[in-house]
Design an enzyme around this catalytic site. Structure first.
Site, PDB file in Angstrom:
ATOM      1  N   ILE A 107      44.546  34.299  42.890  1.00  0.00           N
ATOM      2  CA  ILE A 107      43.287  33.696  43.334  1.00  0.00           C
ATOM      3  C   ILE A 107      42.110  34.638  43.073  1.00  0.00           C
ATOM      4  O   ILE A 107      41.054  34.212  42.616  1.00  0.00           O
ATOM      5  CB  ILE A 107      43.365  33.283  44.819  1.00  0.00           C
ATOM      6  CG1 ILE A 107      44.417  32.183  44.972  1.00  0.00           C
ATOM      7  CG2 ILE A 107      42.013  32.792  45.329  1.00  0.00           C
ATOM      8  CD1 ILE A 107      44.742  31.815  46.403  1.00  0.00           C
ATOM      9  N   CYS A 108      42.298  35.924  43.319  1.00  0.00           N
ATOM     10  CA  CYS A 108      41.219  36.893  43.080  1.00  0.00           C
ATOM     11  C   CYS A 108      40.898  37.009  41.592  1.00  0.00           C
ATOM     12  O   CYS A 108      39.736  37.159  41.210  1.00  0.00           O
ATOM     13  CB  CYS A 108      41.586  38.266  43.652  1.00  0.00           C
ATOM     14  SG  CYS A 108      41.695  38.262  45.451  1.00  0.00           S
ATOM     15  N   THR A 109      41.910  36.912  40.765  1.00  0.00           N
ATOM     16  CA  THR A 109      41.691  36.959  39.319  1.00  0.00           C
ATOM     17  C   THR A 109      40.926  35.715  38.870  1.00  0.00           C
ATOM     18  O   THR A 109      39.979  35.817  38.082  1.00  0.00           O
ATOM     19  CB  THR A 109      43.038  37.068  38.570  1.00  0.00           C
ATOM     20  OG1 THR A 109      43.675  38.294  38.974  1.00  0.00           O
ATOM     21  CG2 THR A 109      42.831  37.074  37.066  1.00  0.00           C
ATOM     22  N   ALA A 157      37.296  36.208  39.940  1.00  0.00           N
ATOM     23  CA  ALA A 157      36.614  37.190  39.090  1.00  0.00           C
ATOM     24  C   ALA A 157      36.311  36.591  37.714  1.00  0.00           C
ATOM     25  O   ALA A 157      35.210  36.771  37.180  1.00  0.00           O
ATOM     26  CB  ALA A 157      37.461  38.452  38.956  1.00  0.00           C
ATOM     27  N   LYS A 199      42.112  41.450  46.662  1.00  0.00           N
ATOM     28  CA  LYS A 199      42.925  42.382  45.861  1.00  0.00           C
ATOM     29  C   LYS A 199      42.839  42.081  44.366  1.00  0.00           C
ATOM     30  O   LYS A 199      42.929  40.933  43.956  1.00  0.00           O
ATOM     31  CB  LYS A 199      44.385  42.276  46.316  1.00  0.00           C
ATOM     32  CG  LYS A 199      45.304  43.290  45.723  1.00  0.00           C
ATOM     33  CD  LYS A 199      45.963  44.103  46.817  1.00  0.00           C
ATOM     34  CE  LYS A 199      46.848  45.184  46.254  1.00  0.00           C
ATOM     35  NZ  LYS A 199      46.139  46.382  45.859  1.00  0.00           N
TER      36      LYS A 199
END
Length: 152
Positions: free
Chosen positions: A45-47, A50, A40
């Site tokens: 964590i995804c940020t 990325a 998401k």
């Protein structure tokens, strides 16, 4: 069906952050590809993942590879995410989960979100590495190691 190392990736199409059509066939045969599925936009964590791909993006480019991030988020969400964190690589929207099904990346959390899985595909479209782990930082180092091995 889950892709395995040695399999050729299926052709897939999606919309990028500009709403433009993306066709994987335009990259296969041209360069190596790192495709990472993530749960998401704008989650911690995804940020971090990325931003790590962003920070190492030039290293991938210098080795002749393209990076593609894919999640179930909308084009609008991807646009905001890419702009906020200055993400230079391709983000694709997989709201219908067709791409994740093609790659065998079954939904993770409650069947709603993607699992965190990274694929490294060689120039000929053959899967050279699959890394399936919730440990986001490891994805970047594993992918970069594999790309370096491919060009050596």
């Amino acid at each position: 069906m889950e892709l395995k190392v040695g399999d050729k990736i299926p052709n897939f199409k999606a919309k990028d952050i500009n709403g433009s059509d993306f066709d994987s066939q335009n990259l296969v045969g041209q360069k190596s590809i790192v495709i990472y599925f993530y749960p998401k936009d704008n989650t911690p964590i995804c940020t971090a993942e990325a931003c790590s791909f962003r920070d190492q993006y030039e290293d991938f480019k210098d080795l002749g590879a393209e990076v593609i991030g894919i999640s179930n988020d909308s084009i609008d969400s991807h646009q905001k995410f890419a702009k906020q964190y200055q993400l230079p690589f391709i983000l694709l929207s997989d709201t219908d989960k067709k791409i994740s099904k093609l790659f065998g990346v079954s939904s993770g959390l409650f069947g709603i979100l993607h699992r965190r899985v990274t694929f490294v595909i060689d120039k000929n479209g053959v899967v050279q590495m699959i890394f399936d782990s919730m440990l986001a930082p490891k994805h970047i180092s594993k992918a970069l190691e594999t790309i370096k091995r491919l060009v050596a």
